[in-house]
Structures are given as structure tokens and as C-alpha cells.
Motif scaffolding. Sequence first.
Motif, PDB file in Angstrom:
ATOM      1  N   UNK A  88       0.825  -1.207   0.000  1.00  0.00           N
ATOM      2  CA  UNK A  88       0.000   0.000   0.000  1.00  0.00           C
ATOM      3  C   UNK A  88       0.858   1.256   0.000  1.00  0.00           C
ATOM      4  N   UNK A  89       0.498   2.185  -0.862  1.00  0.00           N
ATOM      5  CA  UNK A  89       0.992   3.561  -0.815  1.00  0.00           C
ATOM      6  C   UNK A  89      -0.205   4.418  -0.437  1.00  0.00           C
ATOM      7  N   UNK A  90      -0.068   5.207   0.621  1.00  0.00           N
ATOM      8  CA  UNK A  90      -1.182   6.010   1.119  1.00  0.00           C
ATOM      9  C   UNK A  90      -0.754   7.469   1.168  1.00  0.00           C
ATOM     10  N   UNK A  91      -1.598   8.347   0.691  1.00  0.00           N
ATOM     11  CA  UNK A  91      -1.285   9.768   0.767  1.00  0.00           C
ATOM     12  C   UNK A  91      -1.241  10.232   2.222  1.00  0.00           C
ATOM     13  N   UNK A  92      -0.542  11.353   2.459  1.00  0.00           N
ATOM     14  CA  UNK A  92      -0.455  11.933   3.796  1.00  0.00           C
ATOM     15  C   UNK A  92      -1.668  12.817   4.052  1.00  0.00           C
ATOM     16  N   UNK A  93      -1.937  13.144   5.325  1.00  0.00           N
ATOM     17  CA  UNK A  93      -1.386  12.527   6.525  1.00  0.00           C
ATOM     18  C   UNK A  93      -1.869  11.086   6.648  1.00  0.00           C
ATOM     19  N   UNK A  94      -1.151  10.277   7.402  1.00  0.00           N
ATOM     20  CA  UNK A  94      -1.467   8.851   7.464  1.00  0.00           C
ATOM     21  C   UNK A  94      -2.902   8.614   7.906  1.00  0.00           C
ATOM     22  N   UNK A  95      -3.393   9.397   8.861  1.00  0.00           N
ATOM     23  CA  UNK A  95      -4.740   9.193   9.408  1.00  0.00           C
ATOM     24  C   UNK A  95      -5.144  10.428  10.208  1.00  0.00           C
ATOM     25  N   UNK A  96      -6.419  10.531  10.592  1.00  0.00           N
ATOM     26  CA  UNK A  96      -6.843  11.673  11.411  1.00  0.00           C
ATOM     27  C   UNK A  96      -6.436  11.555  12.877  1.00  0.00           C
ATOM     28  N   UNK A  97      -6.145  10.342  13.362  1.00  0.00           N
ATOM     29  CA  UNK A  97      -5.860  10.149  14.779  1.00  0.00           C
ATOM     30  C   UNK A  97      -4.694   9.191  14.970  1.00  0.00           C
ATOM     31  N   UNK A  98      -4.062   9.289  16.147  1.00  0.00           N
ATOM     32  CA  UNK A  98      -2.976   8.381  16.490  1.00  0.00           C
ATOM     33  C   UNK A  98      -3.473   6.939  16.520  1.00  0.00           C
ATOM     34  N   UNK A  99      -4.663   6.732  17.087  1.00  0.00           N
ATOM     35  CA  UNK A  99      -5.212   5.379  17.208  1.00  0.00           C
ATOM     36  C   UNK A  99      -5.399   4.736  15.835  1.00  0.00           C
ATOM     37  N   UNK A 100      -5.931   5.502  14.886  1.00  0.00           N
ATOM     38  CA  UNK A 100      -6.115   4.979  13.528  1.00  0.00           C
ATOM     39  C   UNK A 100      -4.774   4.640  12.891  1.00  0.00           C
ATOM     40  N   UNK A 101      -3.804   5.537  13.041  1.00  0.00           N
ATOM     41  CA  UNK A 101      -2.494   5.328  12.422  1.00  0.00           C
ATOM     42  C   UNK A 101      -1.815   4.083  12.984  1.00  0.00           C
ATOM     43  N   UNK A 102      -1.865   3.918  14.299  1.00  0.00           N
ATOM     44  CA  UNK A 102      -1.246   2.746  14.923  1.00  0.00           C
ATOM     45  C   UNK A 102      -1.909   1.461  14.435  1.00  0.00           C
ATOM     46  N   UNK A 103      -3.235   1.474  14.336  1.00  0.00           N
ATOM     47  CA  UNK A 103      -3.944   0.281  13.848  1.00  0.00           C
ATOM     48  C   UNK A 103      -3.557  -0.039  12.409  1.00  0.00           C
ATOM     49  N   UNK A 104      -3.427   0.985  11.586  1.00  0.00           N
ATOM     50  CA  UNK A 104      -3.026   0.775  10.189  1.00  0.00           C
ATOM     51  C   UNK A 104      -1.641   0.154  10.105  1.00  0.00           C
ATOM     52  N   UNK A 105      -0.700   0.694  10.857  1.00  0.00           N
ATOM     53  CA  UNK A 105       0.678   0.189  10.836  1.00  0.00           C
ATOM     54  C   UNK A 105       0.730  -1.247  11.341  1.00  0.00           C
ATOM     55  N   UNK A 106       0.054  -1.507  12.456  1.00  0.00           N
ATOM     56  CA  UNK A 106       0.081  -2.855  13.033  1.00  0.00           C
ATOM     57  C   UNK A 106      -0.594  -3.875  12.128  1.00  0.00           C
ATOM     58  N   UNK A 107      -1.714  -3.493  11.530  1.00  0.00           N
ATOM     59  CA  UNK A 107      -2.426  -4.420  10.638  1.00  0.00           C
ATOM     60  C   UNK A 107      -1.574  -4.778   9.432  1.00  0.00           C
ATOM     61  N   UNK A 108      -0.905  -3.792   8.847  1.00  0.00           N
ATOM     62  CA  UNK A 108      -0.056  -4.070   7.686  1.00  0.00           C
ATOM     63  C   UNK A 108       1.089  -5.009   8.055  1.00  0.00           C
ATOM     64  N   UNK A 109       1.649  -4.821   9.249  1.00  0.00           N
ATOM     65  CA  UNK A 109       2.699  -5.743   9.705  1.00  0.00           C
ATOM     66  C   UNK A 109       2.152  -7.154   9.860  1.00  0.00           C
ATOM     67  N   UNK A 110       0.972  -7.275  10.457  1.00  0.00           N
ATOM     68  CA  UNK A 110       0.359  -8.589  10.669  1.00  0.00           C
ATOM     69  C   UNK A 110       0.041  -9.282   9.348  1.00  0.00           C
ATOM     70  N   UNK A 111      -0.362  -8.504   8.351  1.00  0.00           N
ATOM     71  CA  UNK A 111      -0.711  -9.075   7.050  1.00  0.00           C
ATOM     72  C   UNK A 111       0.512  -9.287   6.159  1.00  0.00           C
ATOM     73  N   UNK A 112       1.663  -8.814   6.602  1.00  0.00           N
ATOM     74  CA  UNK A 112       2.896  -9.001   5.836  1.00  0.00           C
ATOM     75  C   UNK A 112       2.984  -8.126   4.605  1.00  0.00           C
ATOM     76  N   UNK A 113       2.375  -6.929   4.678  1.00  0.00           N
ATOM     77  CA  UNK A 113       2.424  -6.016   3.524  1.00  0.00           C
ATOM     78  C   UNK A 113       3.136  -4.730   3.930  1.00  0.00           C
ATOM     79  N   UNK A 114       3.706  -4.047   2.950  1.00  0.00           N
ATOM     80  CA  UNK A 114       4.402  -2.783   3.185  1.00  0.00           C
ATOM     81  C   UNK A 114       3.407  -1.631   3.128  1.00  0.00           C
ATOM     82  N   UNK A 115       3.601  -0.639   4.016  1.00  0.00           N
ATOM     83  CA  UNK A 115       2.779   0.568   4.034  1.00  0.00           C
ATOM     84  C   UNK A 115       3.701   1.774   3.887  1.00  0.00           C
TER      85      UNK A 115
END
Length: 325
Positions: A88-115
Motif C-alpha cells: 500500500x501507498x497512502x497519501x499523507x497525513x497517514x490518518x486523522x488520529x494516532x489510534x487509527x495510524x497505529x492500527x493501520x501500521x500494526x495491521x499491515x505488519x500482521x498481514x505481511x504487507x508494506x505501508x
Amino acid sequence: MRVAVVGCGTMGKSHIENLAAMPGVELVAICDNNEIEVNKTAEHWQLRAYVSLDEMINMENPDVVSICLPTYLHKEYVLRVAAYGKHIICEKPIAPSIEDAVEMINTCKEEGVRLFVGHVVRFFPNYADIKAKVDAGVIGKVGVIHTKRIGSNPARARAWYKDRSGGVIIDLMIHDIDFLCSVMGEVTSVYALQTQSEQNDYALVTLRFAGGAIANLEAHWGYPGPFTTAVEFAGTEGVIRFNSEDALSLKIVKAASAEDNQPAAVAIPQSPAFHNPYYYELKHFLACIENDTESIVTATDALRALRIALAAAQSAQTGMKIDIH
């Protein structure tokens, strides 16, 4: 490498234009829920058009999906694409909130994909050169920094910028926040002033860095002149200055067409380099995927920039200095 783009607004079209010109990239499809606009964009670039993300991924099987949607949709679409095992390539800002951003980063790691998150200022040749010179100690120990990023108000064309973008600090100034962190390291405190009206969103933010340097950042939506960026680093042995207006060696002014008179959704800063900086950014991200290498700007960097931007917005609302832990 097969790439698909989600979103055919200003940034989506920029990604399409640059990906289409890139050797080794097969741009396969564009997805947007605006059927008229997505069909028009697809026809122009000879791509396949979809209004359903799931259908596009199932039919096209891209290796990478570039998400160019409003900020408040980033989390939903990043999680949906990650579930398919696509990078995934995502435009900035990563998310509106810290909680959303952390979930996005962690989920991508769990799924084995690059963000990857599109903090494109890192890829502007002038800014990259400034970082290289500061890193090399050309101006000695940096004490004071000034940045400026000013342009028209995108809320004139896209209402979500007014209510759901986070405003000029989180959407625009975050470019300079990320860049300064890449040069100077960790921020320890933030103080901000902001004034907002129907036509203008103006902010001044002061950052203190762990190394002792102070940075004053200015951002403005509603500036009546051309989109302009500037930066100045003052050190013990000299000063480095850059202003985008001074960097334009050739200026072309054309009569506006009826289409040109429509307000732009968002200004895209230009560079005198051979390729658009978005080209270099996207090429770098794809090379990181292909070669399994680290990006010069990581999703964790994007989280750090968001954390500081949100602290600045909080400071502007409360009138208090915010410490960054």
C-alpha cells in the motif's frame, strides 16, 4: 509491477500521471465511487475503471494499491487492501488520529504487507539537498529554522477540507513537520497559534528539538498569491535558504480557460527537476517493495509527524505549550 490507484481527485490523478510514465510499472486500473469521474479518468489514461475496491482487486490482482482518498477514509481502505495481502501507498497525513495510524501500521505488519505514506517533501531535490548539507555540517550546529507553506484554500473546491481534514496544520504544515524531523530528530515541545475563518486558515507553530534547535513554521490556506514554500536553517557557521518563488527560472503565464477558472481542490507544489517529485517518491516506494529495502520515509515517520501536528492543533486550541513524550 502491477499498480492500481484508488481515488481520482487531484492527488489520484497525479499518481496516475507519474505511474503511467514509469518504466517497469503496469498501471492497471483506477477505482472511485464517482462513476462519471472514474470513467472519464480511465478513458483518458486508457485504464479499466471500477467503483468497487473489492471487484478491482479481485479482477486485476495488483501488486500495489495507491490510496489517494480524503484523510478520514485512509484507515478503512488501508485495512481493506491489507486484508488482500497487497502492498500500500497512502497519501499523507497517514490518518486523522494516532489510534487509527497505529492500527493501520500494526495491521499491515500482521498481514505481511508494506505501508508507505506520501510525505513527498523528502523527494524535492532542493529539500533533499538542504538535508544533505545540514547532515554534512556545512552550516555548523543548527540553532534556528524557519519554514513557510502557503497557498489557496482547498475547501473552496472540496468541503471535507474544512470539516474533516484536520485543518492547515495537520493537512499542510505536516509536510514541513516531517521534513524537519528527518533533519533535526525528535521534537520535545510544541506551541501554536492559529486563526480560522470561512476564507482563511493560518497557523504559526514553534517546535523545540531535543538537540536544542528552535523551528518556527508558518502555514496558510487562503493566501491570494501562488503556492509558495520556503525554508531557512541558521547554524553556527552559516545559513541555508530556499524559496520556491526564487527557484523558478522560467515562468509561463497563460490565459485561463473555463475549466481553469474552476477552483483547484488542492495545490500541487512544483519542482524544477526533470521529473515531478511525486514520480521520484512513487518510484522509490516501488523499488523498496521490489528490493525489500527500507524507505527514506517510513510509516513510523508518518506517525511521528501526525503526533506532532495533533499536538500543535491542541496547543492552538488551548493556548498551552504541549510537551512531546
